[in-house]
Design a protein around this motif. Structure first.
Motif, PDB file in Angstrom:
ATOM      1  N   ASN A 148       0.792  -1.248   0.042  1.00  0.00           N
ATOM      2  CA  ASN A 148      -0.150  -0.063   0.081  1.00  0.00           C
ATOM      3  C   ASN A 148       0.739   1.385  -0.007  1.00  0.00           C
ATOM      4  O   ASN A 148       0.277   2.582   0.107  1.00  0.00           O
ATOM      5  CB  ASN A 148      -0.984   0.068   1.185  1.00  0.00           C
ATOM      6  CG  ASN A 148      -0.382   0.017   2.431  1.00  0.00           C
ATOM      7  OD1 ASN A 148       1.073  -0.492   2.410  1.00  0.00           O
ATOM      8  ND2 ASN A 148      -0.949   0.298   3.598  1.00  0.00           N
ATOM      9  N   LYS A 149       2.087   1.218  -0.183  1.00  0.00           N
ATOM     10  CA  LYS A 149       2.778   2.463  -0.327  1.00  0.00           C
ATOM     11  C   LYS A 149       4.078   2.161  -1.269  1.00  0.00           C
ATOM     12  O   LYS A 149       5.349   2.907  -1.196  1.00  0.00           O
ATOM     13  CB  LYS A 149       3.847   2.482   1.122  1.00  0.00           C
ATOM     14  CG  LYS A 149       2.899   2.661   2.405  1.00  0.00           C
ATOM     15  CD  LYS A 149       3.401   3.167   3.671  1.00  0.00           C
ATOM     16  CE  LYS A 149       2.150   3.241   4.519  1.00  0.00           C
ATOM     17  NZ  LYS A 149       2.179   4.212   5.584  1.00  0.00           N
ATOM     18  N   ASN A 150       3.819   1.549  -2.250  1.00  0.00           N
ATOM     19  CA  ASN A 150       4.703   1.384  -3.375  1.00  0.00           C
ATOM     20  C   ASN A 150       4.540   1.925  -4.770  1.00  0.00           C
ATOM     21  O   ASN A 150       5.067   1.673  -5.883  1.00  0.00           O
ATOM     22  CB  ASN A 150       4.943  -0.170  -3.725  1.00  0.00           C
ATOM     23  CG  ASN A 150       3.724  -0.821  -4.092  1.00  0.00           C
ATOM     24  OD1 ASN A 150       2.588  -0.263  -4.495  1.00  0.00           O
ATOM     25  ND2 ASN A 150       3.871  -2.214  -4.429  1.00  0.00           N
ATOM     26  N   THR A 151       3.455   2.921  -4.724  1.00  0.00           N
ATOM     27  CA  THR A 151       3.372   3.916  -5.927  1.00  0.00           C
ATOM     28  C   THR A 151       3.854   5.125  -5.594  1.00  0.00           C
ATOM     29  O   THR A 151       3.727   5.717  -4.525  1.00  0.00           O
ATOM     30  CB  THR A 151       1.869   3.607  -6.488  1.00  0.00           C
ATOM     31  OG1 THR A 151       0.938   4.354  -5.534  1.00  0.00           O
ATOM     32  CG2 THR A 151       1.464   2.405  -6.794  1.00  0.00           C
ATOM     33  N   GLU A 163       1.893   7.778  -5.786  1.00  0.00           N
ATOM     34  CA  GLU A 163       0.640   8.354  -5.228  1.00  0.00           C
ATOM     35  C   GLU A 163       0.493   7.933  -3.652  1.00  0.00           C
ATOM     36  O   GLU A 163      -0.327   8.690  -2.900  1.00  0.00           O
ATOM     37  CB  GLU A 163      -0.638   7.764  -6.158  1.00  0.00           C
ATOM     38  CG  GLU A 163      -0.628   8.516  -7.167  1.00  0.00           C
ATOM     39  CD  GLU A 163       0.155   7.572  -8.232  1.00  0.00           C
ATOM     40  OE1 GLU A 163       0.787   8.287  -9.318  1.00  0.00           O
ATOM     41  OE2 GLU A 163       0.495   6.531  -8.176  1.00  0.00           O
ATOM     42  N   THR A 164       1.154   6.687  -3.495  1.00  0.00           N
ATOM     43  CA  THR A 164       0.787   6.192  -1.966  1.00  0.00           C
ATOM     44  C   THR A 164       2.276   6.297  -1.106  1.00  0.00           C
ATOM     45  O   THR A 164       1.963   6.097   0.166  1.00  0.00           O
ATOM     46  CB  THR A 164       0.254   4.778  -2.054  1.00  0.00           C
ATOM     47  OG1 THR A 164       1.409   3.953  -2.746  1.00  0.00           O
ATOM     48  CG2 THR A 164      -1.054   4.626  -2.809  1.00  0.00           C
ATOM     49  N   ASN A 165       3.311   6.272  -1.701  1.00  0.00           N
ATOM     50  CA  ASN A 165       4.530   6.435  -0.923  1.00  0.00           C
ATOM     51  C   ASN A 165       4.782   7.858  -0.055  1.00  0.00           C
ATOM     52  O   ASN A 165       4.725   8.900  -1.030  1.00  0.00           O
ATOM     53  CB  ASN A 165       5.696   6.218  -1.907  1.00  0.00           C
ATOM     54  CG  ASN A 165       6.947   5.986  -1.224  1.00  0.00           C
ATOM     55  OD1 ASN A 165       7.890   7.094  -1.036  1.00  0.00           O
ATOM     56  ND2 ASN A 165       7.261   4.644  -0.754  1.00  0.00           N
ATOM     57  N   PRO A 166       4.970   8.051   1.033  1.00  0.00           N
ATOM     58  CA  PRO A 166       4.860   9.160   1.581  1.00  0.00           C
ATOM     59  C   PRO A 166       6.162  10.101   1.304  1.00  0.00           C
ATOM     60  O   PRO A 166       6.037  11.484   1.306  1.00  0.00           O
ATOM     61  CB  PRO A 166       4.797   8.773   3.068  1.00  0.00           C
ATOM     62  CG  PRO A 166       5.311   7.381   3.171  1.00  0.00           C
ATOM     63  CD  PRO A 166       5.078   6.758   1.897  1.00  0.00           C
ATOM     64  N   TYR A 167       7.333   9.464   0.895  1.00  0.00           N
ATOM     65  CA  TYR A 167       8.310   9.964   0.511  1.00  0.00           C
ATOM     66  C   TYR A 167       8.337  10.721  -0.809  1.00  0.00           C
ATOM     67  O   TYR A 167       8.605  11.965  -1.130  1.00  0.00           O
ATOM     68  CB  TYR A 167       9.635   9.357   0.707  1.00  0.00           C
ATOM     69  CG  TYR A 167       9.774   8.782   2.035  1.00  0.00           C
ATOM     70  CD1 TYR A 167      10.010   9.464   2.907  1.00  0.00           C
ATOM     71  CD2 TYR A 167       9.986   7.355   2.271  1.00  0.00           C
ATOM     72  CE1 TYR A 167      10.436   8.980   4.299  1.00  0.00           C
ATOM     73  CE2 TYR A 167      10.084   6.775   3.461  1.00  0.00           C
ATOM     74  CZ  TYR A 167      10.265   7.844   4.316  1.00  0.00           C
ATOM     75  OH  TYR A 167      10.509   7.149   5.780  1.00  0.00           O
ATOM     76  N   LEU A 168       7.293   9.922  -1.916  1.00  0.00           N
ATOM     77  CA  LEU A 168       7.360  10.695  -3.050  1.00  0.00           C
ATOM     78  C   LEU A 168       6.349  11.558  -3.110  1.00  0.00           C
ATOM     79  O   LEU A 168       6.238  12.391  -3.736  1.00  0.00           O
ATOM     80  CB  LEU A 168       7.081   9.415  -4.080  1.00  0.00           C
ATOM     81  CG  LEU A 168       8.088   8.939  -4.955  1.00  0.00           C
ATOM     82  CD1 LEU A 168       8.605   9.965  -6.011  1.00  0.00           C
ATOM     83  CD2 LEU A 168       9.083   8.393  -3.922  1.00  0.00           C
ATOM     84  N   LYS A 169       5.369  11.580  -2.243  1.00  0.00           N
ATOM     85  CA  LYS A 169       4.158  12.496  -1.907  1.00  0.00           C
ATOM     86  C   LYS A 169       4.798  13.614  -1.702  1.00  0.00           C
ATOM     87  O   LYS A 169       4.497  14.895  -2.264  1.00  0.00           O
ATOM     88  CB  LYS A 169       3.156  11.979  -1.348  1.00  0.00           C
ATOM     89  CG  LYS A 169       2.032  10.875  -1.894  1.00  0.00           C
ATOM     90  CD  LYS A 169       1.204  10.082  -0.820  1.00  0.00           C
ATOM     91  CE  LYS A 169       0.385  10.853  -0.025  1.00  0.00           C
ATOM     92  NZ  LYS A 169      -0.590  10.006   0.988  1.00  0.00           N
ATOM     93  N   MET A 225      10.354   2.737  -5.893  1.00  0.00           N
ATOM     94  CA  MET A 225      10.988   1.094  -5.852  1.00  0.00           C
ATOM     95  C   MET A 225      11.430   0.835  -4.347  1.00  0.00           C
ATOM     96  O   MET A 225      11.996   1.780  -3.782  1.00  0.00           O
ATOM     97  CB  MET A 225      12.094   0.831  -6.897  1.00  0.00           C
ATOM     98  CG  MET A 225      11.753   0.796  -7.916  1.00  0.00           C
ATOM     99  SD  MET A 225      12.576   2.361  -8.875  1.00  0.00           S
ATOM    100  CE  MET A 225      11.760   2.222 -10.430  1.00  0.00           C
ATOM    101  N   ALA A 226      11.283  -0.297  -4.193  1.00  0.00           N
ATOM    102  CA  ALA A 226      11.926  -0.757  -2.700  1.00  0.00           C
ATOM    103  C   ALA A 226      13.147  -1.150  -2.697  1.00  0.00           C
ATOM    104  O   ALA A 226      13.823  -1.408  -4.066  1.00  0.00           O
ATOM    105  CB  ALA A 226      11.048  -2.186  -1.980  1.00  0.00           C
ATOM    106  N   GLY A 227      14.034  -0.771  -1.770  1.00  0.00           N
ATOM    107  CA  GLY A 227      15.320  -1.067  -1.669  1.00  0.00           C
ATOM    108  C   GLY A 227      15.888  -2.266  -1.258  1.00  0.00           C
ATOM    109  O   GLY A 227      15.204  -3.544  -1.216  1.00  0.00           O
ATOM    110  N   ARG A 228      17.020  -2.257  -0.600  1.00  0.00           N
ATOM    111  CA  ARG A 228      17.293  -3.517   0.280  1.00  0.00           C
ATOM    112  C   ARG A 228      18.050  -3.155   1.426  1.00  0.00           C
ATOM    113  O   ARG A 228      18.491  -2.113   1.546  1.00  0.00           O
ATOM    114  CB  ARG A 228      18.340  -4.327  -0.807  1.00  0.00           C
ATOM    115  CG  ARG A 228      19.950  -3.883  -0.519  1.00  0.00           C
ATOM    116  CD  ARG A 228      20.773  -4.783  -1.250  1.00  0.00           C
ATOM    117  NE  ARG A 228      22.271  -3.812  -1.376  1.00  0.00           N
ATOM    118  CZ  ARG A 228      22.904  -3.653  -2.394  1.00  0.00           C
ATOM    119  NH1 ARG A 228      22.875  -4.411  -3.293  1.00  0.00           N
ATOM    120  NH2 ARG A 228      23.939  -2.798  -2.072  1.00  0.00           N
ATOM    121  N   ILE A 229      18.055  -3.953   2.540  1.00  0.00           N
ATOM    122  CA  ILE A 229      18.750  -3.990   3.812  1.00  0.00           C
ATOM    123  C   ILE A 229      19.934  -4.848   3.674  1.00  0.00           C
ATOM    124  O   ILE A 229      19.867  -5.963   3.221  1.00  0.00           O
ATOM    125  CB  ILE A 229      17.905  -4.095   4.928  1.00  0.00           C
ATOM    126  CG1 ILE A 229      16.676  -3.422   4.690  1.00  0.00           C
ATOM    127  CG2 ILE A 229      18.646  -4.186   6.188  1.00  0.00           C
ATOM    128  CD1 ILE A 229      15.821  -3.554   5.927  1.00  0.00           C
TER     129      ILE A 229
END
Length: 180
Positions: free
Chosen positions: A95-98, A100-106, A122-126
């Motif tokens: 629910n946060k991978n677009t 429109e829904t990702n708080p950092y991109l918004k 895009m999701a990253g890596r740890i």
């Protein structure tokens, strides 16, 4: 011209890895120029039709040079095809991978001074074993709060490579529209 510049700001190198995958998909149709945002001073942006910026998040923020780039080059960027994508761990959640829904991109979209034609996230890596002690502890704490992995002996890849491929196809379409 018909050329593309891909700039990146990365902390641990994963944004550059994502860009490498994107470049593989863009070839042979296109061979973009790729460089770290820090090396931009050596390049004339006017020679590119499309400019792409990829940047990672650390502790909830993009590096300051990311926004500074958009502020400094606003006039030029407003007359180019421009794309921006962010890499962050929040994007590992469905629910946060677009954009429109990702708080950092918004947040980025709300304050970016230049026109951006295409946004991506895009999701990253740890990579716990490679982190310094402070970063490892902070990221473990954040992951614990957000119900993510905390085993400091492991690496966790969350990038959805299909999503990267889809974004790359959108990027190619954007670039082709620069010729129209």
């Amino acid at each position: 011209m018909n050329s593309m510049l891909i700039l990146y700001s990365t902390i641990d190198g994963h944004t550059k890895t994502i860009i490498s995958h994107m470049c593989e998909q863009l070839q042979p149709q296109l061979q973009p120029t790729v460089m770290p945002l820090e090396q931009l001073a050596s390049v004339d942006l006017n020679q590119f039709d499309t400019i792409v910026v990829g940047a990672s998040i650390r502790y909830g923020k993009f590096r300051p040079n990311v926004m500074a780039f958009f502020e400094q080059h606003k006039t030029l960027l407003d007359n180019k095809k421009v794309s921006f994508f962010g890499v962050n761990m929040v994007a590992r959640k469905a629910n946060k991978n677009t954009p429109e829904t990702n708080p950092y991109l918004k947040k980025f979209k709300a304050v970016c001074p230049a026109k951006v034609d295409l946004y991506g996230v895009m999701a990253g890596r740890i990579d716990y074993p490679d982190y310094r002690l402070f970063d490892r502890l902070m990221i473990q704490f954040i992951m614990k709060l957000t119900k993510g992995p905390t085993d400091a002996t492991k690496r966790y890849e969350f990038t959805d490579w299909q999503q990267v491929q889809s974004f790359t196809q959108q990027l190619l379409a954007l670039h082709k529209s620069a010729d129209a």
